[in-house]
Write a protein that holds these residues in place. Structure first.
Motif, PDB file in Angstrom:
ATOM      1  N   ALA B 189       5.122  10.451   1.043  1.00  0.00           N
ATOM      2  CA  ALA B 189       5.657   9.926  -0.063  1.00  0.00           C
ATOM      3  C   ALA B 189       6.833   8.940   0.348  1.00  0.00           C
ATOM      4  CB  ALA B 189       6.135  10.870  -0.944  1.00  0.00           C
ATOM      5  N   GLY B 190       7.694   9.370   1.230  1.00  0.00           N
ATOM      6  CA  GLY B 190       8.862   8.476   1.753  1.00  0.00           C
ATOM      7  C   GLY B 190       8.407   7.152   2.209  1.00  0.00           C
ATOM      8  N   ALA B 191       7.116   7.138   2.888  1.00  0.00           N
ATOM      9  CA  ALA B 191       6.664   5.870   3.440  1.00  0.00           C
ATOM     10  C   ALA B 191       6.156   4.903   2.113  1.00  0.00           C
ATOM     11  CB  ALA B 191       5.491   6.241   4.408  1.00  0.00           C
ATOM     12  N   MET B 192       5.653   5.784   1.308  1.00  0.00           N
ATOM     13  CA  MET B 192       5.132   4.905   0.257  1.00  0.00           C
ATOM     14  C   MET B 192       6.252   4.418  -0.508  1.00  0.00           C
ATOM     15  SD  MET B 192       1.958   7.204  -1.488  1.00  0.00           S
ATOM     16  CE  MET B 192       0.444   7.200  -0.673  1.00  0.00           C
ATOM     17  N   GLU B 193       7.357   4.858  -0.511  1.00  0.00           N
ATOM     18  CA  GLU B 193       8.613   4.488  -1.527  1.00  0.00           C
ATOM     19  C   GLU B 193       9.066   3.293  -0.537  1.00  0.00           C
ATOM     20  OE1 GLU B 193      11.695   7.513  -2.186  1.00  0.00           O
ATOM     21  OE2 GLU B 193      10.315   8.651  -3.172  1.00  0.00           O
ATOM     22  N   GLN B 194       9.107   3.473   0.591  1.00  0.00           N
ATOM     23  CA  GLN B 194       9.720   2.158   1.317  1.00  0.00           C
ATOM     24  C   GLN B 194       8.612   1.097   1.172  1.00  0.00           C
ATOM     25  OE1 GLN B 194      10.478   3.763   5.312  1.00  0.00           O
ATOM     26  NE2 GLN B 194      11.296   1.761   5.745  1.00  0.00           N
ATOM     27  N   ALA B 195       7.444   1.314   1.274  1.00  0.00           N
ATOM     28  CA  ALA B 195       6.345   0.257   0.888  1.00  0.00           C
ATOM     29  C   ALA B 195       6.728  -0.411  -0.461  1.00  0.00           C
ATOM     30  CB  ALA B 195       5.003   0.780   1.254  1.00  0.00           C
ATOM     31  N   ALA B 196       6.676   0.499  -1.358  1.00  0.00           N
ATOM     32  CA  ALA B 196       6.980   0.092  -2.837  1.00  0.00           C
ATOM     33  C   ALA B 196       8.290  -0.660  -2.956  1.00  0.00           C
ATOM     34  CB  ALA B 196       6.943   1.262  -3.689  1.00  0.00           C
ATOM     35  N   ASP B 197       9.235  -0.540  -2.154  1.00  0.00           N
ATOM     36  CA  ASP B 197      10.293  -1.256  -2.266  1.00  0.00           C
ATOM     37  C   ASP B 197      10.293  -2.705  -1.509  1.00  0.00           C
ATOM     38  OD1 ASP B 197      11.678   0.508  -3.598  1.00  0.00           O
ATOM     39  OD2 ASP B 197      12.673   1.539  -1.900  1.00  0.00           O
ATOM     40  N   ASP B 199       8.771  -3.122   1.760  1.00  0.00           N
ATOM     41  CA  ASP B 199       8.702  -3.098   3.090  1.00  0.00           C
ATOM     42  C   ASP B 199       7.168  -2.844   3.458  1.00  0.00           C
ATOM     43  OD1 ASP B 199       9.153  -3.090   5.728  1.00  0.00           O
ATOM     44  OD2 ASP B 199      10.448  -1.161   5.681  1.00  0.00           O
ATOM     45  N   LEU B 200       6.562  -3.712   3.951  1.00  0.00           N
ATOM     46  CA  LEU B 200       5.050  -3.394   4.239  1.00  0.00           C
ATOM     47  C   LEU B 200       4.914  -3.240   5.633  1.00  0.00           C
ATOM     48  CD1 LEU B 200       3.330  -6.198   2.012  1.00  0.00           C
ATOM     49  CD2 LEU B 200       3.765  -3.757   1.462  1.00  0.00           C
ATOM     50  N   THR B 201       6.007  -3.331   6.404  1.00  0.00           N
ATOM     51  CA  THR B 201       5.959  -2.997   7.821  1.00  0.00           C
ATOM     52  C   THR B 201       6.118  -1.595   8.011  1.00  0.00           C
ATOM     53  OG1 THR B 201       8.226  -3.304   7.923  1.00  0.00           O
ATOM     54  CG2 THR B 201       6.978  -5.277   8.310  1.00  0.00           C
ATOM     55  N   VAL B 202       6.502  -0.675   7.060  1.00  0.00           N
ATOM     56  CA  VAL B 202       6.676   0.612   7.230  1.00  0.00           C
ATOM     57  C   VAL B 202       5.318   1.222   7.492  1.00  0.00           C
ATOM     58  CG1 VAL B 202       6.611   1.424   4.952  1.00  0.00           C
ATOM     59  CG2 VAL B 202       7.797   2.797   6.318  1.00  0.00           C
ATOM     60  N   ARG B 203       5.484   2.538   8.304  1.00  0.00           N
ATOM     61  CA  ARG B 203       3.929   3.135   8.633  1.00  0.00           C
ATOM     62  C   ARG B 203       4.404   4.715   8.627  1.00  0.00           C
ATOM     63  NH1 ARG B 203       2.515  -1.233   7.916  1.00  0.00           N
ATOM     64  NH2 ARG B 203       1.281  -2.578   8.917  1.00  0.00           N
ATOM     65  N   LEU B 223      -1.468  -0.785   4.072  1.00  0.00           N
ATOM     66  CA  LEU B 223      -0.288  -1.690   4.414  1.00  0.00           C
ATOM     67  C   LEU B 223      -0.764  -3.137   5.185  1.00  0.00           C
ATOM     68  CD1 LEU B 223       2.465   0.935   4.859  1.00  0.00           C
ATOM     69  CD2 LEU B 223       2.096  -0.507   2.782  1.00  0.00           C
ATOM     70  N   SER B 224      -1.584  -2.916   6.165  1.00  0.00           N
ATOM     71  CA  SER B 224      -1.893  -3.898   7.012  1.00  0.00           C
ATOM     72  C   SER B 224      -2.567  -4.976   6.219  1.00  0.00           C
ATOM     73  CB  SER B 224      -2.710  -3.595   8.014  1.00  0.00           C
ATOM     74  OG  SER B 224      -2.074  -2.633   9.051  1.00  0.00           O
ATOM     75  N   GLN B 225      -3.493  -4.579   5.460  1.00  0.00           N
ATOM     76  CA  GLN B 225      -4.317  -5.584   4.614  1.00  0.00           C
ATOM     77  C   GLN B 225      -3.542  -6.145   3.357  1.00  0.00           C
ATOM     78  OE1 GLN B 225      -7.751  -3.112   3.117  1.00  0.00           O
ATOM     79  NE2 GLN B 225      -8.592  -3.015   5.005  1.00  0.00           N
ATOM     80  N   LEU B 226      -2.582  -5.422   2.967  1.00  0.00           N
ATOM     81  CA  LEU B 226      -1.801  -6.020   1.864  1.00  0.00           C
ATOM     82  C   LEU B 226      -0.930  -6.999   2.511  1.00  0.00           C
ATOM     83  CD1 LEU B 226      -0.499  -2.840  -0.194  1.00  0.00           C
ATOM     84  CD2 LEU B 226      -1.683  -4.413  -0.805  1.00  0.00           C
ATOM     85  N   GLN B 227      -0.514  -6.843   3.509  1.00  0.00           N
ATOM     86  CA  GLN B 227       0.417  -7.983   4.161  1.00  0.00           C
ATOM     87  C   GLN B 227      -0.486  -9.309   4.167  1.00  0.00           C
ATOM     88  OE1 GLN B 227       1.843  -5.639   7.622  1.00  0.00           O
ATOM     89  NE2 GLN B 227       3.663  -6.745   7.174  1.00  0.00           N
ATOM     90  N   THR B 228      -1.603  -9.121   4.906  1.00  0.00           N
ATOM     91  CA  THR B 228      -2.538 -10.385   4.699  1.00  0.00           C
ATOM     92  C   THR B 228      -2.693 -11.076   3.607  1.00  0.00           C
ATOM     93  OG1 THR B 228      -3.437  -9.138   6.620  1.00  0.00           O
ATOM     94  CG2 THR B 228      -4.796 -11.100   5.753  1.00  0.00           C
ATOM     95  N   ARG B 229      -3.139  -9.885   2.329  1.00  0.00           N
ATOM     96  CA  ARG B 229      -3.414 -10.423   1.050  1.00  0.00           C
ATOM     97  C   ARG B 229      -2.487 -11.219   0.384  1.00  0.00           C
ATOM     98  NH1 ARG B 229      -7.864  -6.202  -0.976  1.00  0.00           N
ATOM     99  NH2 ARG B 229      -9.523  -6.463   0.725  1.00  0.00           N
ATOM    100  N   ASP B 230      -1.216 -10.558   0.569  1.00  0.00           N
ATOM    101  CA  ASP B 230      -0.146 -11.086  -0.068  1.00  0.00           C
ATOM    102  C   ASP B 230       0.331 -12.645   0.157  1.00  0.00           C
ATOM    103  OD1 ASP B 230       1.755 -10.235  -1.594  1.00  0.00           O
ATOM    104  OD2 ASP B 230       3.243  -9.618  -0.286  1.00  0.00           O
TER     105      ASP B 230
END
Lengths: 383, 889
Positions: B189-197, B199-203, B223-230
């Motif tokens: 959940a912590g990693a998801m919160e970070q990604a939601a903010d 930061d797509l680099t978090v893992r 997250l990796s795919q999101l970075q590409t599609r973004d």
């Protein structure tokens, strides 16, 4: 020893004792066929060469011990030649006894007292003895299907058939009616009908009720001509019905012979009284042609000879005689001046019966008296 | 807060709880509910079973006691009953057992422990002891509920213990699960919160190989795919924004065009639609199309025809179907229905709309309401078809362009044969125009002059061979826009009947002249007859009763009387006779006529008169009614040239309003009916139709005047009666004359006879007589004086007035001829009245009624004596008037 007997089931010997004794007797009867048989296990030799004449009423339950004793050879075992004569009314038996044409007779017990004292319908006393009782209980008040009688009060104005006013059943029924406030002389019309015509009278609606010994009561039930209103044993448990009666003169003439006859008959009564032997009794009766039993279905006789409903306790209690005398006097069938105890002692040969039973290995009551219970009241005449 | 709101709030609060807490609740709450449910169920079940068992026991014991207690109770064996009770009480759950007697009192001494019997702790079972259906006592058995309650308590304790074990176990299990599961979830959940903010680099860290570990790995891949599609999305968005901008501009242009189109359509006052050719749905419509009011209508046939299916094309072509088939614009006429359901004639203009493939997909429909135009045309057509005059439009080639029904009937051809034909061929059977044969042709004149023209032609109708008709032709020019006569409308009117009537009128006028002449002759002839009859009667009075000359006098009088009747008949023929209505018994009249008629009928005709019972009184002129019967009898005779039977029936009928209506004549009332029937040649319908018309005759020229039945009709009408005819050709004719029964009137035949036959009484009064005819004057003087009257005679009116002035005191009666030289009778009488004279007045008239009317003499109440009159009749009249006036003062 005289002590009061418990007025329980009235059994004089335990079931086991009776069975053991009866087994011995039957074994003895079958011994002639076996090597080494000695007749006179109970009695060494016959006391009389001429046949004894005995009047019996058939088909009545009280005739059962006579027929069983004959069928089982008990008379022969006593060395007695016995001729059983069939009667349909006690009056004829009484008349033949008085006339010396019978040695013994099956009579309704109160009749013996009436004969003895010369009460109505007799014009003179004929000393009589009751050697033993041949049937206890075995009577019923039967209501016809057409009758509206449901409770004691309903008997008022109705017609009830009896075959004799000197039968215990009648005396008891009168007691019952009186206890419910009825005057049997005014309120009830008693009609004397011969024994073998009573069932027909009830079936045809000529009378509302009849007072009968078995197996006629069972016949009425089976044929659905009517239903039981009350068994007489419910009024007086273990009351005597018919007795083995002889004139005092006949008794005095050969007491041993009388005793021998009584021994055989007592054995027959004890055997008949045994519940396990009731089926044998029934089979025997149905094999007697011309006595009225053979025409009755087995199921009917089973109902009639149900233990408790019909029994054959032989011992003649003095207390029973006293109760009968008391009732007879109350109903003016005996002179009120008659001494109850004396009369009972003269007629009921309780001592003889006790001896007979002891000789047979049975256990007779220690006392001639028991506490009688009639209509829920206990009658204790003392010793 | 509403229950739904509370539930939502609880759900939200549950959602906000930590995972461990949720697990704890998820395990414990169901366990708790199951335990509680099970507990309640078992408790209830155990309780119910125990209760049921107690009931069964109580009932069994009670039933047993009821059964076994009957006989002991009946036989007072209470000891046994006590033993039964004791036996029963050995059961610890049965705390009390009592047997009650008939009186309701206990008969048993043993009953068990005394109880405070309340239904909470004990249950009582009662039963009736019956013997042979009769109640003889009762049994009461009381069972304690203590055992039952104890069983329930035991069960509850057991359940409570079970519940406690389950709760503790559930708590432990939930704690273990939450520790094992919630930690990696919290990290994820912590990693998801970070990604939601952003930061797509978090893992996330995958700590285990279970579902949560797999979830963490999947999360990292996502997250990796999101970075590409973004990045790709950012590029695509820019492209879309450009495209949207261009599309908006195009939409704006379309919108503007649409608004323009809408404004054009809205401005159109006629209905305008666009209809889909495939399903007939209206795709577009302007306000005039009424779709706004009928928004449930979506198809053209529902809107225009109130139909649930497209037009079948039978009554009128369907423009949609036509265009779909032919692909070209059409104009058709339809009947459409307006908003009120009224039919409207519409001219439908349809135009195809093609799709890119050239297929017709829709049509434009434009409707012009031509109802008024059509109505006007229809009306005009109806008028032309209705009138009896022929209307025909003819062009310069004399070809017929249009013709109405009457014209077609006139030429005897169907319209199709008439249209296109030439008028001279159709009407004159001429191959060339009629004017070439010298006929006056109004059509030709109109073409020649440009002005209306008329002419009269005698033509023979094709359908009426040999019958010449007279037609009036009127022609009017029809001009084109340039004012040139392009065609002529000709009106053809059949004036044959009019011409015939004019001829009849001329004949009638001739007959009127004849009648007038006859009337004049009859007047003079009457004076002659008056003198002959008067003097003959005077001579008769002076002859001896047994004079042989009396026979000659009677013959003279008889001949004179016949001459008088002939004169009257002549006057009646000319309808100039003065009516003298009297109360007349038709029975008496017929009896008299029965003697007269054989002479009229001749020997070959047998007469039979039948008269019904009763009076047949009418107010009528006897001679006129006789005339009616004579005329009818004469016709009957002529209808039976070889002889036959003439029957006259007199009867009466009541004509009610319904009868009158059914017959087409007459007022309701009682009528005397004289039916004159012959078995002659009879009449056809045509003759019957004209029977009562004047100048109508079927007789040879010179034999009939054509007035006989017309006179009959006239006389009967004047008597408020009716006459009708029933005839069959070859069978015979019956004429019925209906004359109204006189209401309340009664004639005493004896009195009437006496009046007629008794010698008239005379008198001594002075009578002023004015008569220009010297023979008549002298005859009257002789008659009056002979009856004792004093007579002052004048030759004319003037003299009469003068004589009145001299003898006014003496004169009791004025007896004036109506028509006299110098001063007519009426004028003379008026002068006398003007001078204060009030004598009664009798006019004598031998002249025509018409003439008298013209002189204004005849008025109601005026006494009139028709000349010639017999001496006796005159004397009776004089005496009657004098007696009515009272003594002369």
């Amino acid at each position: 020893m005289k002590r009061r007997e418990k007025p329980t089931d009235g059994s004089l010997a335990t079931r086991r004792e009776i069975l053991q004794q009866t087994g011995k007797i039957i074994l003895a009867c079958s011994l002639p066929a076996l090597p080494g048989f000695r007749p006179g296990l109970l009695r060494a030799a016959p006391v009389s060469s001429r046949p004894l004449t005995v009047g019996i009423l058939t088909p009545s339950h009280c005739a059962g011990p006579y027929l069983l004793a004959r069928a089982e050879g008990f008379f022969k075992a006593e060395g007695l030649a016995v001729e059983l004569r069939r009667y349909s009314g006690t009056a004829q038996i009484a008349a033949d006894l008085i006339g010396g044409r019978l040695d013994f007779g099956q009579l309704v017990t109160p009749l013996a007292f009436a004969m003895h004292t010369g009460a109505k319908p007799f014009v003179a006393p004929t000393p009589m003895v009751v050697v033993q009782i041949t049937g206890t209980n075995g009577g019923a008040l039967m209501i016809g299907n057409h009758s509206k009688i449901r409770g004691p009060d309903d008997f008022a104005g109705k017609t009830v058939a009896i075959h004799s006013k000197l039968m215990v059943h009648y005396l008891l029924f009168v007691l019952f009616l009186e206890s419910y406030g009825l005057d049997y002389r005014k309120d009830i019309k008693f009609q004397v009908v011969e024994l073998d015509k009573q069932v027909g009278a009830l079936r045809d609606g000529k009378v509302d009720a009849i007072i009968m010994p078995e197996p006629s009561d069972a016949l009425i039930e089976e044929q659905e001509y009517g239903k039981v209103y009350l068994l007489t044993k419910n009024i007086w448990p273990n009351h005597p019905c018919c007795s083995l009666v002889a004139t005092r003169r006949r008794y005095d003439a050969d007491p041993e012979e009388v005793k021998a006859f009584s021994r055989a008959l007592t054995l027959g009564a004890l055997a008949a009284n045994e519940p396990d032997r009731r089926d044998g009794l029934i089979d025997m009766l149905r094999n007697q042609p011309g006595l009225g039993y053979d025409i009755l279905p087995r199921s009917l006789l089973q109902r009639a000879f149900t233990p408790g409903r019909t029994d054959f306790q032989p011992f003649p209690y003095q207390s029973s005689a006293r109760l009968i005398i008391e009732i007879m006097k109350k109903q003016a069938l005996l002179d009120a001046r008659v001494d109850d105890r004396t009369l009972a002692g003269e007629v009921f040969l309780s001592g003889l019966s006790r001896e007979v039973m002891r000789e047979l290995g049975a256990t007779p009551p220690d006392s001639d008296y028991r506490v009688e219970k009639v209509l829920g009241r206990l009658k204790d005449y003392g010793a | 807060m509403a229950p739904e709101g509370k539930i939502a709030a609880l759900a939200t609060r549950f959602g906000n709880l930590g995972f461990s807490t949720k697990v704890l609740l998820a395990v414990l709450v169901p366990a708790l509910l199951i335990c509680l449910g099970l507990g309640f169920y078992m408790t209830e079940r155990v309780g119910r079973d125990a209760s049921q068992r107690l009931d069964e026991k109580g009932q069994t014991v009670r039933n047993l006691l009821v059964k076994i207690s009957a006989v002991p109770l009946l036989t007072y064996d209470y000891e046994v009953l006590d033993e039964y009770v004791k036996e029963v009480l050995r059961d610890h759950e049965i705390v009390q057992a009592v047997i009650l007697g008939r009186d309701g009192r206990p008969v048993t001494t043993t009953s068990g422990a005394p109880l405070a019997l309340d239904s909470k702790n004990y249950r009582l079972f009662k039963g009736q002891i019956r013997h042979l259906e009769r109640e003889i006592g009762q049994v009461e058995v009381t069972v304690s509920l203590a055992g039952y309650r104890q069983a329930v308590r035991d069960d509850l304790l057991f359940l409570a213990a079970m519940l406690l074990v389950l709760l503790v176990g559930g708590l432990l299990v939930s704690l273990i699960i939450s520790r094992a599961v919630s930690r990696p979830i919290r990290e994820l959940a912590g990693a998801m919160e970070q990604a939601a903010d952003g930061d797509l680099t978090v893992r996330a860290v995958a700590r285990s190989g279970d579902e949560i570990g797999f979830l963490a790995l999947t999360f990292n891949q996502m997250l990796s795919q999101l970075q590409t599609r973004d990045q790709a999305l950012a590029d695509h968005r820019r492209h879309l924004e450009e495209e949207i901008s261009e599309r908006r501009q195009a939409e704006m242009r379309v919108l503007e065009q649409r608004e323009f189109l809408d404004s054009v359509m809205n401005s159109l006052s006629h209905p305008f639609y666009v209809i889909d050719v495939n399903d007939y749905t209206i795709k577009l419509a302007n306000p005039a199309a009424r779709l706004g009011q009928l928004n449930e209508i979506t198809t053209c046939y529902a809107l225009s025809h109130r139909a649930d299916h497209p037009c079948d094309g039978v009554r009128h072509p369907c423009p949609v179907a036509e265009i779909r088939q032919n692909r070209v614009p059409v104009v058709v006429e339809h009947v459409h229905y307006d908003a009120t359901g009224a039919p409207r004639y519409v001219e439908v203009h349809g135009y195809p709309i093609f799709d890119a493939q050239g297929e017709v997909v829709q049509i434009i429909e434009y409707n012009l309401d031509i109802t008024e135009r059509r109505r006007a045309e229809t009306l005009l057509k109806k008028i032309l078809e209705t009138v009896d005059d022929g209307f025909v439009v003819i062009d310069r080639d004399y070809r017929i362009l249009s013709a109405n029904r009457a014209y077609c009937e006139w030429v005897g051809k169907a319209a199709a044969q008439v249209i296109g034909g030439r008028c001279h061929e159709l009407t004159h059977a001429l191959e060339r125009p009629c004017f070439d044969d010298g006929l006056e042709c109004p059509v030709h004149q109109v073409f020649a002059t440009g002005r209306p023209a008329r002419a009269t032609h005698r033509q023979v109708r094709t359908s009426e061979e040999g019958v010449t008709r007279v037609v009036e032709l009127k022609a009017f020019p029809l001009r084109d826009e340039a004012g040139q006569v392009t065609s002529v409308i000709e009106i053809v009117t059949d004036i044959s009947e009019q011409v015939r009537l004019e001829e009849q009128l001329r004949q009638s006028q001739k007959m009127e002249a004849v009648g007038t002449m006859a009337g004049g002759v009859a007047h003079d002839f009457n004076n002659v007859l008056q003198a002959i009859m008067g003097y003959t009667e005077l001579l008769g009075q002076r002859l001896e009763a047994d004079s042989p000359l009396r026979r000659y006098l009677e013959m003279i009088l008889s001949s004179a009387t016949r001459a008088r009747d002939l004169t009257r008949a002549m006057l009646t023929f000319s309808r100039k006779q003065v009516s003298e209505p009297v109360v007349l018994d038709l029975r008496e009249l017929l009896v008299g006529l029965e003697k007269l008629l054989p002479r009229l009928l001749g020997e070959a005709v047998e007469l039979e008169v039948r008269i019904a019972e009763g009076d047949f009184l009418v107010l009528a002129d006897r001679s006129q009614i006789e005339q009616v019967l004579i005329n009818i009898a004469g016709n009957a005779r002529d209808a039976m040239p070889d002889g036959g039977l003439l029957t006259i029936n007199l009867d009466r009928i009541n004509l009610d309003a319904a009868d009158a209506k059914a017959r087409g004549y007459g007022e309701p009332g009682t009528y005397n009916v004289i039916a004159i029937a012959d078995n002659g040649i009879g009449m056809d319908r045509e003759v019957q139709a004209h029977l009562f018309e004047p100048f109508f005759t079927t007789k040879e020229v010179g034999k009939g005047t054509g007035l006989g039945m017309a006179i009959v009709y006239g006389i009967v009408k004047r008597h408020d009666g009716y006459v009708n005819c029933y005839s069959e050709k070859g069978v015979g004719t019956t004429i019925r004359v209906y004359l109204p029964q006189l209401q309340g009137g009664r004639v005493d035949p004896g009195a009437a006879l006496a009046t007629t036959l008794a010698p008239a009484r005379g008198g001594s009064e002075t009578i002023l007589l004015a008569e220009d005819n010297p023979e008549v004057r002298q005859m009257i003087i002789e008659v009056l004086r002979g009856a004792g009257y004093r007579v002052i005679a004048a030759e004319n009116g003037e003299e009469a007035v003068a004589l009145w002035q001299k003898n006014r005191e003496d004169i009791a009666l004025l007896l004036f001829d109506v028509i006299m030289p110098k001063l007519h009778g009426k004028a003379a009488a008026e002068q006398i009245m003007a001078q204060g004279g009030q004598p009664p007045l009798i006019f004598l008239s031998g002249y025509s009624e018409n003439h008298i009317h013209r002189q204004g003499i005849i008025e109601p109440g005026i006494n009139l004596v028709q000349k010639p009159v017999s001496a006796q009749d005159l004397l009776r009249k004089v005496r009657k008037i004098l007696d009515a006036a009272g003594p002369n003062l």
